[in-house]
Motif scaffolding. Structure first.
Motif, mmCIF file in Angstrom:
data_model
loop_
_atom_site.group_PDB
_atom_site.id
_atom_site.type_symbol
_atom_site.label_atom_id
_atom_site.label_comp_id
_atom_site.label_asym_id
_atom_site.label_seq_id
_atom_site.Cartn_x
_atom_site.Cartn_y
_atom_site.Cartn_z
ATOM 1 N N GLN A 38 -7.688 54.114 39.674
ATOM 2 C CA GLN A 38 -6.773 53.918 40.799
ATOM 3 C C GLN A 38 -7.204 54.759 42.001
ATOM 4 N N ALA A 39 -7.591 56.013 41.763
ATOM 5 C CA ALA A 39 -8.045 56.880 42.860
ATOM 6 C C ALA A 39 -9.330 56.346 43.485
ATOM 7 N N ILE A 40 -10.237 55.875 42.659
ATOM 8 C CA ILE A 40 -11.501 55.336 43.177
ATOM 9 C C ILE A 40 -11.244 54.106 44.042
ATOM 10 N N LYS A 115 -13.406 68.226 48.418
ATOM 11 C CA LYS A 115 -12.662 67.098 49.000
ATOM 12 C C LYS A 115 -12.762 65.865 48.095
ATOM 13 N N GLU A 116 -13.956 65.562 47.617
ATOM 14 C CA GLU A 116 -14.119 64.404 46.736
ATOM 15 C C GLU A 116 -13.401 64.616 45.406
ATOM 16 N N CYS A 117 -13.404 65.855 44.925
ATOM 17 C CA CYS A 117 -12.690 66.154 43.686
ATOM 18 C C CYS A 117 -11.184 65.952 43.893
ATOM 19 N N GLU A 118 -10.659 66.445 45.000
ATOM 20 C CA GLU A 118 -9.235 66.257 45.314
ATOM 21 C C GLU A 118 -8.882 64.772 45.359
ATOM 22 N N GLN A 119 -9.769 63.970 45.932
ATOM 23 C CA GLN A 119 -9.512 62.536 46.005
ATOM 24 C C GLN A 119 -9.513 61.907 44.612
ATOM 25 N N LEU A 120 -10.445 62.329 43.767
ATOM 26 C CA LEU A 120 -10.511 61.781 42.408
ATOM 27 C C LEU A 120 -9.283 62.130 41.575
ATOM 28 N N ILE A 121 -8.673 63.295 41.830
ATOM 29 C CA ILE A 121 -7.524 63.708 41.023
ATOM 30 C C ILE A 121 -6.190 63.406 41.702
ATOM 31 N N THR A 122 -6.200 62.605 42.738
ATOM 32 C CA THR A 122 -4.978 62.285 43.477
ATOM 33 C C THR A 122 -3.817 61.950 42.562
#
Length: 169
Positions: A38-40, A115-122
């Motif tokens: 879903q995050a991706i 930032k990319e990690c934060e987006q992946l764990i949204t």
């Protein structure tokens, strides 16, 4: 050619560098958690893996080790973060220790990784958290952030990491 829209009909964000390296493998077809998918799809707006992701993700997701070399903008950060996040989802992080450490040579790259990690764990918050630390910022603020909640994923530059480990433990 890979599709030009995501599952929700939005155009995926793809840089010109990345576009040249897209594969036919879709993130939706990977054996990863629904919340990561879903995050991706909705946050990162990616549909297809890049060539480096297509080649490395299956190996890393199965627990193998990989050394990858690819141009900037070809998806290496997601290639190593996604399996890290999946491993954290599968385990039960204690919240007392850092579960994963990404060491970056520069502040800019450290910020990008976080930032990319934060987006992946949204969709995995507050269960999972990240923190980035690097030199040139207030070290006491880093110490306070770390003590208020030990991150599951710590992204750090070497100098700040050494400083925190030796002078602020």
């Amino acid at each position: 050619m890979p599709p030009t829209t995501t599952n929700n009909g939005e155009k995926p964000f793809v840089s010109s560098t990345t576009k040249a390296h897209l594969s036919a493998t879709r993130f939706a077809d990977l054996d990863i958690s629904p919340l990561t998918k879903q995050a991706i799809a909705t946050v990162l707006r990616f549909e297809n893996c890049t060539a480096v992701q297509e080649q490395t993700l299956p190996v890393i997701l199965e627990g193998g080790d990989v050394i990858a070399k690819a141009k900037t903008g070809t998806g290496k950060t997601i290639a190593f973060l996604l399996p890290t996040i999946e491993r954290l989802i599968a385990s039960e992080p204690s919240g007392r220790f850092v579960d994963a450490l990404a060491i970056s040579p520069t502040r800019e790259l450290a910020s990008q990784i976080q930032k990319e990690c934060e987006q992946l764990i949204t969709f995995l918050k507050p269960k999972l958290s990240t923190l980035v630390v690097f030199g040139g910022t207030n070290v006491q603020a880093d110490v306070r952030a770390f003590r208020s909640r030990v991150p599951n994923v710590l992204v750090a530059t070497p100098g700040r990491l050494i400083d925190l480990m030796t002078n602020h433990n």
